[in-house]
Design an enzyme around this catalytic site. Structure first.
Site, PDB file in Angstrom:
ATOM      1  N   HIS A   1       0.951  -1.082   0.022  1.00  0.00           N
ATOM      2  CA  HIS A   1       0.057  -0.071   0.105  1.00  0.00           C
ATOM      3  C   HIS A   1       0.950   1.443  -0.082  1.00  0.00           C
ATOM      4  CE1 HIS A   1       0.109   1.642   4.325  1.00  0.00           C
ATOM      5  NE2 HIS A   1       0.242   0.252   4.449  1.00  0.00           N
TER       6      HIS A   1
ATOM      7  N   ASP B   1       5.657   2.687   7.375  1.00  0.00           N
ATOM      8  CA  ASP B   1       4.192   2.421   7.032  1.00  0.00           C
ATOM      9  C   ASP B   1       3.595   3.126   5.819  1.00  0.00           C
ATOM     10  OD1 ASP B   1       1.696   0.981   7.370  1.00  0.00           O
ATOM     11  OD2 ASP B   1       1.194   1.898   8.931  1.00  0.00           O
TER      12      ASP B   1
ATOM     13  N   GLU C   1      -5.479   1.762   2.088  1.00  0.00           N
ATOM     14  CA  GLU C   1      -5.182   0.708   3.004  1.00  0.00           C
ATOM     15  C   GLU C   1      -5.573   1.067   4.525  1.00  0.00           C
ATOM     16  OE1 GLU C   1      -2.771  -2.073   5.514  1.00  0.00           O
ATOM     17  OE2 GLU C   1      -2.990   0.055   5.461  1.00  0.00           O
ATOM     18  N   GLU C   2      -5.059   2.300   4.640  1.00  0.00           N
ATOM     19  CA  GLU C   2      -5.244   2.790   6.199  1.00  0.00           C
ATOM     20  C   GLU C   2      -6.758   2.964   6.476  1.00  0.00           C
ATOM     21  OE1 GLU C   2      -2.921   2.313   7.969  1.00  0.00           O
ATOM     22  OE2 GLU C   2      -1.119   2.884   7.275  1.00  0.00           O
TER      23      GLU C   2
ATOM     24  N   ASP D   1       4.320  -4.978   3.719  1.00  0.00           N
ATOM     25  CA  ASP D   1       3.913  -3.658   4.610  1.00  0.00           C
ATOM     26  C   ASP D   1       4.639  -3.468   5.821  1.00  0.00           C
ATOM     27  OD1 ASP D   1       2.326  -1.812   5.864  1.00  0.00           O
ATOM     28  OD2 ASP D   1       0.412  -3.189   5.838  1.00  0.00           O
TER      29      ASP D   1
ATOM     30  N   HIS E   1       2.192   4.830  13.059  1.00  0.00           N
ATOM     31  CA  HIS E   1       1.009   5.737  12.908  1.00  0.00           C
ATOM     32  C   HIS E   1       1.248   7.015  13.686  1.00  0.00           C
ATOM     33  CE1 HIS E   1      -2.423   2.839  11.284  1.00  0.00           C
ATOM     34  NE2 HIS E   1      -1.197   2.792  10.519  1.00  0.00           N
TER      35      HIS E   1
END
Length: 333
Positions: free
Chosen positions: A138, A150, A184-185, A213, A300
């Site tokens: 992603h 990420d 994706e998130e 990922d 994140h």
């Protein structure tokens, strides 16, 4: 990698403009035998495949630097609905086109967050189109930061593998397809849309899907999705050859873009180095790092920058992707 939320599975019996998957049990005996013979032939060819080239991790890091600069110019992130994501798509697309790929932007017209950018699909035009090995990552990130691990890490490793394949231009016995997913998130939406868009025949041509990922976590481990599956065998063999003793990616189960493929009955695997879960004492003894701390302490968060990259892990993942691609798709002597 998205946070763990409930995900509606793909129904294999529902027609969404793409047909239904045939039940394997309903296949005639001769059809099953034909598939078995074809699988045996592919396995034999894989054993005879030439060695994969080394993927230059310096070039992988250069792609990450470009993605970081894109985020900096666009509010500090590459969220799927923002210009940072669209500029990321443009960068990857431009590099692929310059290498000779025909690249398709696939708008996500249902199921994605409003305003989300497209999936990006690239296929190298050699090899048997009835036997496709697909590699994906992603490209979007969260709004909190630039998303370098990420999932700039998986996206950049995948891009340099695609460019290496084009530069080497080996004879392929099977087809190779690359994908960079949107949204994706927000719920695996881009990859789920792609799988829904395929006809049953198109799905049946995908022999395996490999997902990447978070492959550069600074306190990471070496994890493989569905590690005991036949699809995972070349990925595990490569990391085993480095003495890494990889483990099953339990933290990532159902949380990244391999999941829609898995739900559609397509064999899947992939590499990961971990997100917010904590490293055990046994894992710290085996791999180094800090027991009791998160695999990625910037998961994140705004600190998921270029400083949040484990270059050694990134290199091992990039080379393992190449090994898998060569084993599954490159013709032997």
């Amino acid at each position: 990698m998205r946070r763990r939320f409930a995900v509606a599975s793909l129904s294999l019996a529902v027609v969404l403009g793409c047909g239904t998957l045939p039940a394997a049990a309903a296949a005639p005996a001769d059809a099953r035998q034909t598939r078995a013979l074809a699988d045996t032939a592919r396995s034999t060819a894989a054993v005879n495949a030439p060695a994969a080239p080394d993927v230059d991790v310096t070039k992988v890091r250069a792609h990450l630097s470009e993605l970081s600069a894109i985020a900096s110019r666009n509010g500090g992130n590459r969220r799927s609905t923002g210009q940072g994501y669209r500029d990321s798509v443009a960068y990857v697309k431009g590099r692929l086109q310059a290498a000779g790929y025909t690249v398709t932007e696939q708008p996500c017209t249902s199921g994605c967050t409003s305003g989300a950018g497209p999936n990006l699909i690239a296929e190298w035009p050699q090899g048997d189109a009835n036997n496709v090995y697909m590699f994906g990552a992603h490209l979007d990130g969260v709004s909190a930061g630039p998303g370098m691990n990420d999932n700039g890490s998986g996206s950049a490793a995948l891009l340099e593998n695609a460019l290496t394949l084009a530069q080497q231009n080996p004879t392929l016995r099977n087809r190779v397809r690359f994908a960079w997913w949107t949204d994706e998130e927000q719920g695996l939406n881009g990859s789920e849309f792609y799988v829904r868009s395929l006809s049953s025949t198109q799905r049946s041509r995908i022999r395996a899907y490999y997902n990447f990922d978070m492959v550069a976590s600074t306190n990471g481990g070496y994890f493989i999705n569905r590690i005991t599956s036949s699809a995972a065998a070349p990925m595990k063999a490569y990391w085993d050859s480095l003495g890494l003793r990889p483990e099953e990616n339990t933290e990532g189960a159902g949380r990244s873009d391999d999941y829609p493929f898995q739900q559609a009955g397509i064999p899947t695997s992939g590499y990961a180095m971990g997100a917010g879960a904590r490293k055990t004492s046994a894992q710290a003894t085996k791999w180094g790092g800090t027991a009791g701390a998160a695999y990625d302490p910037c998961y994140h968060r705004s600190c998921d920058t270029l400083s949040n990259i484990n270059t050694t892990g990134l290199n091992r993942a990039a080379d393992g992707i190449a090994h898998t691609l060569w084993q599954q798709a490159v013709a032997g002597s």
